[in-house]
Design a protein around this motif. Structure first.
Motif, PDB file in Angstrom:
ATOM      1  N   HIS A   3     -23.293  40.094 -12.839  1.00  0.00           N
ATOM      2  CA  HIS A   3     -22.409  40.662 -13.833  1.00  0.00           C
ATOM      3  C   HIS A   3     -22.762  40.584 -15.380  1.00  0.00           C
ATOM      4  CE1 HIS A   3     -19.275  41.117 -10.884  1.00  0.00           C
ATOM      5  NE2 HIS A   3     -19.632  39.897 -10.271  1.00  0.00           N
ATOM      6  N   TYR A   4     -22.848  41.679 -16.212  1.00  0.00           N
ATOM      7  CA  TYR A   4     -23.035  41.437 -17.495  1.00  0.00           C
ATOM      8  C   TYR A   4     -21.790  41.091 -18.236  1.00  0.00           C
ATOM      9  CZ  TYR A   4     -27.179  44.301 -16.791  1.00  0.00           C
ATOM     10  OH  TYR A   4     -28.315  44.745 -16.561  1.00  0.00           O
ATOM     11  N   GLY A   5     -20.664  41.253 -17.880  1.00  0.00           N
ATOM     12  CA  GLY A   5     -19.326  41.090 -18.670  1.00  0.00           C
ATOM     13  C   GLY A   5     -19.072  42.293 -19.678  1.00  0.00           C
ATOM     14  N   SER A   6     -19.621  43.333 -19.324  1.00  0.00           N
ATOM     15  CA  SER A   6     -18.981  44.583 -20.208  1.00  0.00           C
ATOM     16  C   SER A   6     -17.863  44.925 -19.946  1.00  0.00           C
ATOM     17  CB  SER A   6     -20.080  45.580 -20.101  1.00  0.00           C
ATOM     18  OG  SER A   6     -21.153  45.066 -20.051  1.00  0.00           O
ATOM     19  N   SER A   7     -16.699  45.545 -20.768  1.00  0.00           N
ATOM     20  CA  SER A   7     -15.356  45.978 -20.435  1.00  0.00           C
ATOM     21  C   SER A   7     -15.757  47.166 -19.774  1.00  0.00           C
ATOM     22  CB  SER A   7     -14.830  45.925 -21.619  1.00  0.00           C
ATOM     23  OG  SER A   7     -15.204  46.791 -22.640  1.00  0.00           O
ATOM     24  N   ILE A   8     -14.465  47.612 -19.211  1.00  0.00           N
ATOM     25  CA  ILE A   8     -14.428  48.868 -18.537  1.00  0.00           C
ATOM     26  C   ILE A   8     -14.499  49.984 -19.475  1.00  0.00           C
ATOM     27  CG2 ILE A   8     -12.783  50.443 -17.359  1.00  0.00           C
ATOM     28  CD1 ILE A   8     -13.788  48.226 -15.748  1.00  0.00           C
ATOM     29  N   GLY A   9     -13.777  49.844 -20.734  1.00  0.00           N
ATOM     30  CA  GLY A   9     -13.949  50.539 -21.885  1.00  0.00           C
ATOM     31  C   GLY A   9     -15.391  50.912 -22.318  1.00  0.00           C
TER      32      GLY A   9
ATOM     33  N   ILE B  59     -18.066  35.095 -21.241  1.00  0.00           N
ATOM     34  CA  ILE B  59     -16.793  35.105 -20.632  1.00  0.00           C
ATOM     35  C   ILE B  59     -16.072  35.768 -19.525  1.00  0.00           C
ATOM     36  CG2 ILE B  59     -14.226  34.424 -21.378  1.00  0.00           C
ATOM     37  CD1 ILE B  59     -15.117  33.400 -23.807  1.00  0.00           C
ATOM     38  N   ARG B  60     -16.234  37.011 -20.018  1.00  0.00           N
ATOM     39  CA  ARG B  60     -15.887  37.939 -18.801  1.00  0.00           C
ATOM     40  C   ARG B  60     -16.756  38.068 -17.586  1.00  0.00           C
ATOM     41  NH1 ARG B  60     -14.856  41.685 -23.326  1.00  0.00           N
ATOM     42  NH2 ARG B  60     -17.026  42.547 -23.249  1.00  0.00           N
ATOM     43  N   ALA B  61     -18.169  37.726 -17.941  1.00  0.00           N
ATOM     44  CA  ALA B  61     -19.081  37.641 -16.717  1.00  0.00           C
ATOM     45  C   ALA B  61     -18.738  36.617 -15.715  1.00  0.00           C
ATOM     46  CB  ALA B  61     -20.368  37.598 -17.366  1.00  0.00           C
ATOM     47  N   GLU B  62     -18.458  35.530 -16.214  1.00  0.00           N
ATOM     48  CA  GLU B  62     -17.796  34.315 -15.345  1.00  0.00           C
ATOM     49  C   GLU B  62     -16.458  34.555 -14.847  1.00  0.00           C
ATOM     50  OE1 GLU B  62     -17.811  30.559 -17.743  1.00  0.00           O
ATOM     51  OE2 GLU B  62     -19.944  30.267 -17.647  1.00  0.00           O
ATOM     52  N   GLN B  63     -15.545  35.140 -15.296  1.00  0.00           N
ATOM     53  CA  GLN B  63     -14.289  35.755 -14.998  1.00  0.00           C
ATOM     54  C   GLN B  63     -14.728  36.630 -13.968  1.00  0.00           C
ATOM     55  OE1 GLN B  63     -12.227  37.273 -18.369  1.00  0.00           O
ATOM     56  NE2 GLN B  63     -11.390  35.093 -18.797  1.00  0.00           N
ATOM     57  N   ALA B  64     -15.470  37.522 -14.133  1.00  0.00           N
ATOM     58  CA  ALA B  64     -15.772  38.575 -12.904  1.00  0.00           C
ATOM     59  C   ALA B  64     -16.317  37.965 -11.864  1.00  0.00           C
ATOM     60  CB  ALA B  64     -16.394  39.847 -13.294  1.00  0.00           C
ATOM     61  N   GLN B  65     -17.323  37.051 -12.011  1.00  0.00           N
ATOM     62  CA  GLN B  65     -17.862  36.349 -10.791  1.00  0.00           C
ATOM     63  C   GLN B  65     -16.997  35.755 -10.167  1.00  0.00           C
ATOM     64  OE1 GLN B  65     -21.972  35.997 -11.028  1.00  0.00           O
ATOM     65  NE2 GLN B  65     -21.216  36.263  -8.881  1.00  0.00           N
ATOM     66  N   ALA B  66     -16.170  35.138 -10.744  1.00  0.00           N
ATOM     67  CA  ALA B  66     -15.042  34.233  -9.914  1.00  0.00           C
ATOM     68  C   ALA B  66     -14.044  34.925  -9.095  1.00  0.00           C
ATOM     69  CB  ALA B  66     -14.363  33.276 -10.794  1.00  0.00           C
ATOM     70  N   ARG B  67     -13.869  36.308  -9.708  1.00  0.00           N
ATOM     71  CA  ARG B  67     -12.827  37.156  -9.095  1.00  0.00           C
ATOM     72  C   ARG B  67     -13.524  37.975  -8.066  1.00  0.00           C
ATOM     73  NH1 ARG B  67     -11.395  42.414 -10.775  1.00  0.00           N
ATOM     74  NH2 ARG B  67     -12.658  42.066 -12.490  1.00  0.00           N
TER      75      ARG B  67
END
Length: 218
Positions: free
Chosen positions: A34-40, A19-27
């Motif tokens: 994108h792996y979709g790993s969080s900044i933390g 989900i984060r990977a898709e969001q990052a790809q779109a942004r």
């Protein structure tokens, strides 16, 4: 792949989220995977890697940063920046060549800005004498470049020092003026440079209102 790079890559994959990977790809666009790993998770992974490899010296740190950066994955590149930020005290003015390559390839605010603010700026602030003079010459060259991301990095790099009450305001004004003049010859990407100037001016105005830029940012 080195043991440290393999550890970081595997940890980032374990922390991935489609989900984060898709969001990052779109942004951020399609230039990187994108792996979709969080900044933390990225910061924690680098911290763990440094605990596992506590004796990394300058050459090992810079080699690891290049190894992480080489694969076009956003989280790996951000991990390289976090690594350099953690070990910025080991860096020298000669490392600006490597960092220039990272900036030229980064071409995203999310990569170029932390490189400039958290790595390049502190690196230069920690230099003295001839090494610092040489680094300042490099920043002058970046500000004249037609590569708008190098211009942006040169302008964003003194932000921490200026915000903290130090830094060289006259050098920033000089570079910003040159960069804006160059940006006028660049069509759609000029906003990358103008935004950098505005960002620094806005931050400085909050703490040091006596510092004035000689003309409005176009």
């Amino acid at each position: 792949m080195s043991d440290a790079a393999e550890f970081i890559d595997e940890a980032l994959r374990r922390e991935s989220s489609w989900i984060r990977a898709e969001q990052a790809q779109a942004r951020l666009g399609i230039g990187l995977h994108h792996y979709g790993s969080s900044i933390g998770a990225i910061r924690g992974t680098v911290r763990d890697a440094l605990r596992r490899h506590p004796r990394l010296a300058h050459d090992e740190v810079t080699a690891l940063s290049s190894e992480l950066w080489e694969v076009p994955v956003f989280e790996r590149r951000l991990a390289a920046i976090v690594l350099l930020q953690s070990k910025v005290h080991l860096l020298a003015n000669t490392d600006l060549t490597r960092l220039e390559g990272f900036v030229r390839e980064g071409r995203l605010r999310e990569l170029v800005d932390p490189l400039a603010v958290d790595v390049i700026g502190p690196l230069i602030s920690g230099l003295e004498g001839q090494a610092k003079a040489r680094a300042e010459i490099v920043m002058d060259r970046w500000a004249r470049e037609r590569d708008e991301w190098l211009c942006r990095a040169a302008l964003m790099s003194p932000l921490r020092a200026l915000r903290a009450g130090g830094g060289d305001w006259e050098a920033f004004v000089r570079r910003a003026t040159v960069a804006l003049d160059t940006a006028r010859a660049i069509s759609t990407e000029a906003e990358v440079v103008r935004e950098a100037v505005s960002s620094v001016l806005n931050e400085v105005a909050k703490r040091r209102p006596e510092l004035q830029f000689p003309s409005p940012v176009p």
